[in-house]
Scaffold this motif. Structure first.
Motif, PDB file in Angstrom:
ATOM      1  N   HIS A   1       0.796  -1.197  -0.114  1.00 25.10           N
ATOM      2  CA  HIS A   1       0.230  -0.170  -0.073  1.00 25.10           C
ATOM      3  C   HIS A   1       0.888   1.225  -0.043  1.00 25.10           C
ATOM      4  N   ASN A   2       0.120   2.685  -0.297  1.00 27.19           N
ATOM      5  CA  ASN A   2       1.097   3.691  -0.338  1.00 27.19           C
ATOM      6  C   ASN A   2       1.600   4.031   1.105  1.00 27.19           C
ATOM      7  N   ILE A   3       2.869   4.070   1.116  1.00 24.96           N
ATOM      8  CA  ILE A   3       3.507   4.385   2.636  1.00 24.96           C
ATOM      9  C   ILE A   3       3.471   6.124   2.621  1.00 24.96           C
ATOM     10  N   VAL A   4       2.744   6.671   3.566  1.00 22.91           N
ATOM     11  CA  VAL A   4       3.076   7.995   3.692  1.00 22.91           C
ATOM     12  C   VAL A   4       3.862   8.272   5.016  1.00 22.91           C
ATOM     13  N   LEU A   5       4.871   9.101   5.077  1.00 25.22           N
ATOM     14  CA  LEU A   5       5.583   9.441   6.220  1.00 25.22           C
ATOM     15  C   LEU A   5       5.321  10.828   6.521  1.00 25.22           C
ATOM     16  N   GLU A   6       5.363  11.063   8.147  1.00 16.13           N
ATOM     17  CA  GLU A   6       4.895  12.429   8.585  1.00 16.13           C
ATOM     18  C   GLU A   6       5.745  12.932   9.530  1.00 16.13           C
ATOM     19  N   SER A   7       6.065  14.324   9.322  1.00 21.31           N
ATOM     20  CA  SER A   7       6.623  15.071  10.532  1.00 21.31           C
ATOM     21  C   SER A   7       6.046  16.554  10.501  1.00 21.31           C
ATOM     22  N   GLY A   8       5.407  16.633  11.593  1.00 27.04           N
ATOM     23  CA  GLY A   8       5.008  18.023  11.724  1.00 27.04           C
ATOM     24  C   GLY A   8       3.680  18.451  10.580  1.00 27.04           C
ATOM     25  N   THR A   9       3.625  19.291  10.008  1.00 24.97           N
ATOM     26  CA  THR A   9       2.523  19.434   8.980  1.00 24.97           C
ATOM     27  C   THR A   9       2.908  18.705   7.585  1.00 24.97           C
ATOM     28  N   LEU A  10       4.064  18.205   7.714  1.00 28.28           N
ATOM     29  CA  LEU A  10       4.603  17.623   6.380  1.00 28.28           C
ATOM     30  C   LEU A  10       4.076  16.033   6.165  1.00 28.28           C
ATOM     31  N   ARG A  11       3.800  15.784   4.906  1.00 28.93           N
ATOM     32  CA  ARG A  11       3.666  14.385   4.667  1.00 28.93           C
ATOM     33  C   ARG A  11       4.104  14.014   3.250  1.00 28.93           C
ATOM     34  N   TRP A  12       4.947  12.655   2.907  1.00 30.01           N
ATOM     35  CA  TRP A  12       5.581  12.529   1.811  1.00 30.01           C
ATOM     36  C   TRP A  12       5.804  11.150   1.487  1.00 30.01           C
ATOM     37  N   PHE A  13       5.708  10.697   0.167  1.00 31.61           N
ATOM     38  CA  PHE A  13       5.831   9.356  -0.104  1.00 31.61           C
ATOM     39  C   PHE A  13       6.618   9.124  -1.590  1.00 31.61           C
ATOM     40  N   VAL A  14       6.485   7.893  -2.018  1.00 33.12           N
ATOM     41  CA  VAL A  14       7.421   7.719  -3.281  1.00 33.12           C
ATOM     42  C   VAL A  14       6.204   7.577  -4.436  1.00 33.12           C
ATOM     43  N   ILE A  15       6.432   8.294  -5.614  1.00 33.16           N
ATOM     44  CA  ILE A  15       5.908   8.156  -6.680  1.00 33.16           C
ATOM     45  C   ILE A  15       6.794   7.436  -7.917  1.00 33.16           C
ATOM     46  N   LYS A  16       6.435   6.924  -8.750  1.00 36.72           N
ATOM     47  CA  LYS A  16       7.260   6.321  -9.960  1.00 36.72           C
ATOM     48  C   LYS A  16       6.701   6.949 -11.230  1.00 36.72           C
ATOM     49  N   ARG A  17       7.500   7.387 -12.119  1.00 40.77           N
ATOM     50  CA  ARG A  17       7.222   7.854 -13.415  1.00 40.77           C
ATOM     51  C   ARG A  17       8.132   7.156 -14.357  1.00 40.77           C
ATOM     52  N   GLY A  18       7.700   6.285 -15.054  1.00 34.12           N
ATOM     53  CA  GLY A  18       8.585   5.843 -16.344  1.00 34.12           C
ATOM     54  C   GLY A  18       9.741   5.260 -15.326  1.00 34.12           C
ATOM     55  N   THR A  19      10.899   5.416 -15.287  1.00 31.70           N
ATOM     56  CA  THR A  19      12.137   4.827 -15.032  1.00 31.70           C
ATOM     57  C   THR A  19      12.613   5.632 -13.784  1.00 31.70           C
ATOM     58  N   LYS A  20      11.804   6.854 -13.406  1.00 26.66           N
ATOM     59  CA  LYS A  20      12.290   7.858 -12.550  1.00 26.66           C
ATOM     60  C   LYS A  20      11.411   7.611 -11.238  1.00 26.66           C
ATOM     61  N   PHE A  21      12.167   7.618 -10.146  1.00 26.33           N
ATOM     62  CA  PHE A  21      11.530   7.599  -8.803  1.00 26.33           C
ATOM     63  C   PHE A  21      11.747   8.881  -8.067  1.00 26.33           C
ATOM     64  N   GLY A  22      10.548   9.461  -7.375  1.00 26.74           N
ATOM     65  CA  GLY A  22      10.644  10.917  -6.705  1.00 26.74           C
ATOM     66  C   GLY A  22       9.855  10.705  -5.265  1.00 26.74           C
ATOM     67  N   ILE A  23       9.981  11.789  -4.571  1.00 23.34           N
ATOM     68  CA  ILE A  23       9.405  11.979  -3.466  1.00 23.34           C
ATOM     69  C   ILE A  23       8.351  13.235  -3.646  1.00 23.34           C
ATOM     70  N   ARG A  24       7.228  12.974  -3.515  1.00 25.02           N
ATOM     71  CA  ARG A  24       6.097  13.852  -3.466  1.00 25.02           C
ATOM     72  C   ARG A  24       5.653  14.327  -2.062  1.00 25.02           C
ATOM     73  N   LEU A  25       5.884  15.592  -1.972  1.00 18.96           N
ATOM     74  CA  LEU A  25       5.787  16.323  -0.634  1.00 18.96           C
ATOM     75  C   LEU A  25       4.373  16.921  -0.554  1.00 18.96           C
ATOM     76  N   ARG A  26       3.818  16.977   0.557  1.00 22.38           N
ATOM     77  CA  ARG A  26       2.510  17.666   1.256  1.00 22.38           C
ATOM     78  C   ARG A  26       3.002  18.544   2.238  1.00 22.38           C
ATOM     79  N   ASP A  27       2.264  19.739   2.310  1.00 25.29           N
ATOM     80  CA  ASP A  27       2.248  20.481   3.556  1.00 25.29           C
ATOM     81  C   ASP A  27       0.784  20.972   3.865  1.00 25.29           C
ATOM     82  N   LEU A  28       0.458  20.366   5.001  1.00 22.64           N
ATOM     83  CA  LEU A  28      -0.994  20.471   5.313  1.00 22.64           C
ATOM     84  C   LEU A  28      -1.501  21.884   5.614  1.00 22.64           C
ATOM     85  N   GLU A  29      -0.510  22.591   5.663  1.00 23.98           N
ATOM     86  CA  GLU A  29      -0.787  24.049   6.101  1.00 23.98           C
ATOM     87  C   GLU A  29      -0.005  25.123   4.816  1.00 23.98           C
TER      88      GLU A  29
END
Length: 298
Positions: free
Chosen positions: A124-152
């Motif tokens: 399942h999609n693993i979402v890491l948390e610290s303060g107001t930040l949330r982040w997880f891995v996305i894969k696009r083609g051969t590339k791997f990235g970290i998508r970051l959210r800020d709840l504020e």
């Protein structure tokens, strides 16, 4: 006083026309109210925790070790003031992504503290948390990235809705699916420049003001997904086109394209999305004055 048969017939016909008109007005009002409810849910989804308005970063990982945190010297730099200077390290190797957290940092998954964990691939999609930040891995083609959210995020806090064209039932159009005769694939390019082949069930054929138009659809779970551009693109609507979803065809092979439900792609709201672009055959020669108008300056 005798009433002629002719008068009775005229009266009956007039009554039928009046009732039909009232029914049409009632149907139109129901349709408009349903569309308003649908659009409100759309706005709520944009503002939700998994919506597009709180995206705060997209970072492509290098093979090997990638430090992350608020320190500008990190490989992955989180927003200033939102985390400690060094939260830990992402390690990308053989298509897997691991995270190792610094002992002094506070990072969790579902409220449980994390020290070391494989975060991609996972069941399942693993979402890491610290303060107001949330982040997880996305894969696009051969590339791997970290998508970051800020709840504020500032984008979320200053969001004031999305402008739309006036709802017009004329843009609710029946379309006939012209099925693909073979295993049809459509080349879809995204804003990162990567192209993938998407399965297409066929072409949707419909008429507007007596002129035939065609749009290739792709599959999206239990719906059809249509990427299209038109003569409003880059003017009143988003330059890279809009999205439209439709139900799969019925037993007669028809479905409804409701252009009043045309929506902006995520890239209209954030620079941290990787939106697909309409294929060249899905560029309409008409102005579709329905659905969402452009948003912001992305």
């Amino acid at each position: 006083m005798k009433v002629s048969l002719e008068f009775k017939l005229i009266f009956c016909l007039f009554s039928i026309l009046i009732l039909t008109g009232f029914q049409q007005i009632s149907d139109d009002n129901t349709y408009v109210n349903d569309l308003k409810t649908w659009h409100q849910k759309r706005i709520e989804s944009l503002k939700a925790e998994n919506g597009w308005l709180n995206l705060a970063g997209l970072f492509w990982l290098e093979v090997g070790k990638n430090s992350f945190g608020a320190d500008p010297k990190n490989n992955v730099v989180f927003p200033a003031g939102k985390s400690v200077p060094l939260l830990g390290y992402f390690t990308l190797k053989n298509g897997e992504v691991w995270v190792d957290i610094e002992p002094s940092a506070k990072v969790s998954v579902n409220k449980a503290p994390v020290t070391s964990l494989k975060i991609f691939p996972a069941d399942h999609n693993i979402v890491l948390e610290s303060g107001t930040l949330r982040w997880f891995v996305i894969k696009r083609g051969t590339k791997f990235g970290i998508r970051l959210r800020d709840l504020e995020s500032s984008e979320l806090q200053h969001f004031a809705g999305v402008k739309t064209y006036s709802i017009d039932p004329k843009w609710r159009i029946e379309a006939k699916l012209e099925p693909a005769t073979t295993d049809k694939k459509i080349a879809i390019t995204d804003v990162t420049g990567q192209t993938s082949l998407q399965t297409s069930p066929g072409t949707l054929v419909f008429s507007i003001d007596g002129k035939e138009h065609r749009l290739d659809a792709v599959e999206s779970e239990e719906q059809l997904f249509i990427l299209f551009a038109d003569q409003t693109s880059g003017k009143e609507t988003y330059g890279a086109g809009r999205f439209l979803y439709a139900e799969k065809p019925n037993e007669r092979g028809t479905t409804i394209l409701d252009f009043n439900k045309s929506i902006n792609p995520p890239c209209a709201f954030t620079t941290f999305a990787t939106c697909p672009l309409p294929p060249k055959q899905n560029r309409l020669s008409i102005a579709v004055t329905a659905g969402e108008k452009n948003y912001g300056n992305h």
